[in-house]
Design an enzyme around this catalytic site. Sequence first.
Site, PDB file in Angstrom:
ATOM      1  CG  HIS B 475      -2.220   0.725   0.992  1.00 54.04           C
ATOM      2  ND1 HIS B 475      -2.525   1.351  -0.192  1.00 54.04           N
ATOM      3  CD2 HIS B 475      -3.270   0.934   1.808  1.00 54.04           C
ATOM      4  CE1 HIS B 475      -3.711   1.910  -0.091  1.00 54.04           C
ATOM      5  NE2 HIS B 475      -4.187   1.681   1.115  1.00 54.04           N
ATOM      6  CG  ASP B 479      -4.456   3.627  -6.031  1.00 54.78           C
ATOM      7  OD1 ASP B 479      -3.543   4.027  -6.762  1.00 54.78           O
ATOM      8  OD2 ASP B 479      -5.558   3.217  -6.460  1.00 54.78           O
TER       9      ASP B 479
END
Lengths: 378, 505
Positions: B475, B479
């Site tokens: 992450h 995204d």
Amino acid sequence: MHWYSRFSRKLVQQHRHPALTVLRQKCAVSYLSTVATLPSAGKVECYISKETDPWINLAFEEWLFRKSNSARYILYLWRNQTCVVIGRNQNPWKECHLKLMQDDGVPLVRRRSGGGAVYHDIGNSNYTIFMPRDEFDRRTNAQLVCRGLHQLDIPASVNERHDLVIGDKKVSGSAYKLVNARAYHHGTMLIDADLTALGRYLRPPPKNLVGKGVESVRSNVTRLREHSFTVDHLSFCEAVAGEFYRTHGVPWREPVELTVDHMKANPKVRDYYDEIRTWEWIYGQTPDFAHRLERSFRWADADILMNVHRGMITEANVSLKSERHIAVASRLSECLQGTRYSEDGIREAFGMLKEDLILGTRDLEELEELQEWLEISL
Amino acid sequence: MHLRVGIAGVRYALRRGAKVQGRAFANVAGLTLKTPRAPLVAVSATTNVVRGRNFHTRPPSQKNVPFLLADIGEGITECELIQWFVKEGDQVEQFAKICEVQSDKAAVEITSRYDGVIKKLHYAAGDVARVGAPLVDIETDEVPDGSTEPSPSMAAAPAEAVLPSAAAAREGDKKLPTGSEGGYLLATPAVRRIAREHNVDLVKIAGTGPNGRVLKGDILAFVSGTGTTAASVPSQPAAPATQKKPSPVIVTAEDRIVPLGPIQKAMFKSMTRSLQIPHFGFSDEIILNAASAYRSSINHYLKNAPSGQYPIKKISYMPIFMKALSMALRQYPILNACLINAEDASKAQLQYRGAHNIGIAMDTPQGLIVPNVKNVEQKSIIDIAVDLERLKEAGKRNAISPADLKDGTITLSNVGNIGGTVLHPVLVSSEVCIGAIGKVQRLPRYETVHDAETGKKREIIVPKEILNVSFNADHRVIDGATVARFVQLWKRYLEEPATLAAELR
């Protein structure tokens, strides 16, 4: 109080909440009342010296180094009045222009860490970072200070000799000391220093002096002032202290102010102070060297070789290349032996010489000339 | 000084460097004793042999140990010796200052490693000292023959026994953490050992050294004061035994301590590293009916192919999944990237990789390994299947080569063989995406059909092959929306294999 009000003003800018400002001022009052004793410390501490006497500041540094145990990280910020500071194992006669310093009243100071000769004045700030011995690393703390400078919008970087530079010009030099469980890294920061004076004092007259010991590595220097209109000692201290606290993950805490009261309250500081003011430390710790002086007078050609050990002349070889002066030359060699390698020592040696030999006015005049030249050329 | 001692004493004395006179020499050489007279042993003042007979608390054997100049770091090989703090003949304690050396900018204080007497200084002030060469010679009683007085009759045995245990004790001493030096140094390790030998509790002794440290003299004074010296000597033979390291704890039958195997150790390291990465998880269901039919037709084709044309007779789902993954990666190349210089956000970079080396998690008897199939984007489904077969065979024989394990760019883990629906696979630290495939379940689902009779739409329940998949991505650089779209694309390739074929190159 002036220094503290600057800090609290900055805090007001950061934390506009009025209650917080009041709280900090309250803390200031209670903190100032305990100025003579150091508060019990956490793992990360910051001290700032209010004194500008170089020996007091060095005594504080040695005290902070020896008194704390290994697990602490300490930042100590200080600045000195005009002086020249040489490294532990350097030769002051080779590193700086002692005559000029004497004429201008600039004292010579010898520090306990290694490295080269530096010029301090009120426009130069110093930082010392104490850490456990196994965490010692030349680069880490230089980068910490560099990040502090970045906070002030100054484009500094660390070069391969672990000095801080802007472009290719040095703004800071470093030196280190390591003992069994602790180590420190200290350095200078030229903010506003007088660079012409720096050049004058750190450039000794050429002489034929050969010795052991560490030689300074000369570099081109610049000042932070050339790169920022707003930087000064206090903003530099705040930036470095902020970066120090941030790196060690602790919240900002007011640095502890060190004053001459701390020296009075802690006799060890006084001992360290006395030790580094003695002639034996400042000049006597010079590693062995040999100095050869030659000059032609109208009455003789003088060729003097002196071997100096711990600041004392252990052997002198005076040759005047003149029949008339053989006695004088040999007697002078004997008198010089065992005297200090300094103006006082030379004066003492010549005094002894004049007592021993019966000399006419012409001889005395010639001796005066020789003595004057010797004293100047040291 | 001449003394008469027994044969063992002679041997002991010789070991210590004493001279044995004439007639006795034959005895020592192993011949029988002609006369019953015991041999004369010439003892010089330095050998201190026979003094061992007395209950002398100072060990008779001293050894000159060269104390080397330790590496002071920074690649420095030599430094100048600035000053000595000791002279020859001085008594030093462990951690006392010996000298100060300087190398360009660093001034270093060297402290003594042993208690003892300075015998020789190898340099003068101002000389250049070499790192790794001896700095001083210290005569110390700590090193090899560390035990106190061995009596001559059993000198030989304890000397040997003491050597390995003293070496072990020395190891223990050296491993002392530096934390103890800073805060509560009641005593140096050497002093602690002496306290152990005399069964003295350090806390009871008032130290007279610097910072209240307990010195060896303090312990000896304490011991002689309470008269336990005589009592401690008969326990001498036991002392070497107590100096050995304690044997490992024997635990009761219920618990068992087992060291980690090599694959477990590797997993330990890599999982610790991987779980420092922030994971974003995305799970979805795939209706496998179409893919199932696709696979059946491929297997049918392979079965009926002329033998020798293809090295395998059937394929599993994995080659289809992998090829679909590779096709989806063409649209979302970021999921095939690698994060470099990740420790600093200002220096971090994404390295987009051209090859799709898809790793397959494999469960072998030794544990989990992840070999990869190289360049999936250039291989057909059957090529991938052949590679997979080779890797499986190699895995069964523990013959997976390092080349197969290196350079993976994305991983698919098929733990569905064993079971599981929603999974949370852990990223491989050199990758940014990992997918885990659960088991296939036959589950009811609604479908809308057009009723021919009434002309209206109607919902019916039909059985479907449902596969749960879970993808995790890094992450820090990817995204959630990217992962979601990527998985939807992959799902579409699997649920509508015609689209897979449509993008063939």
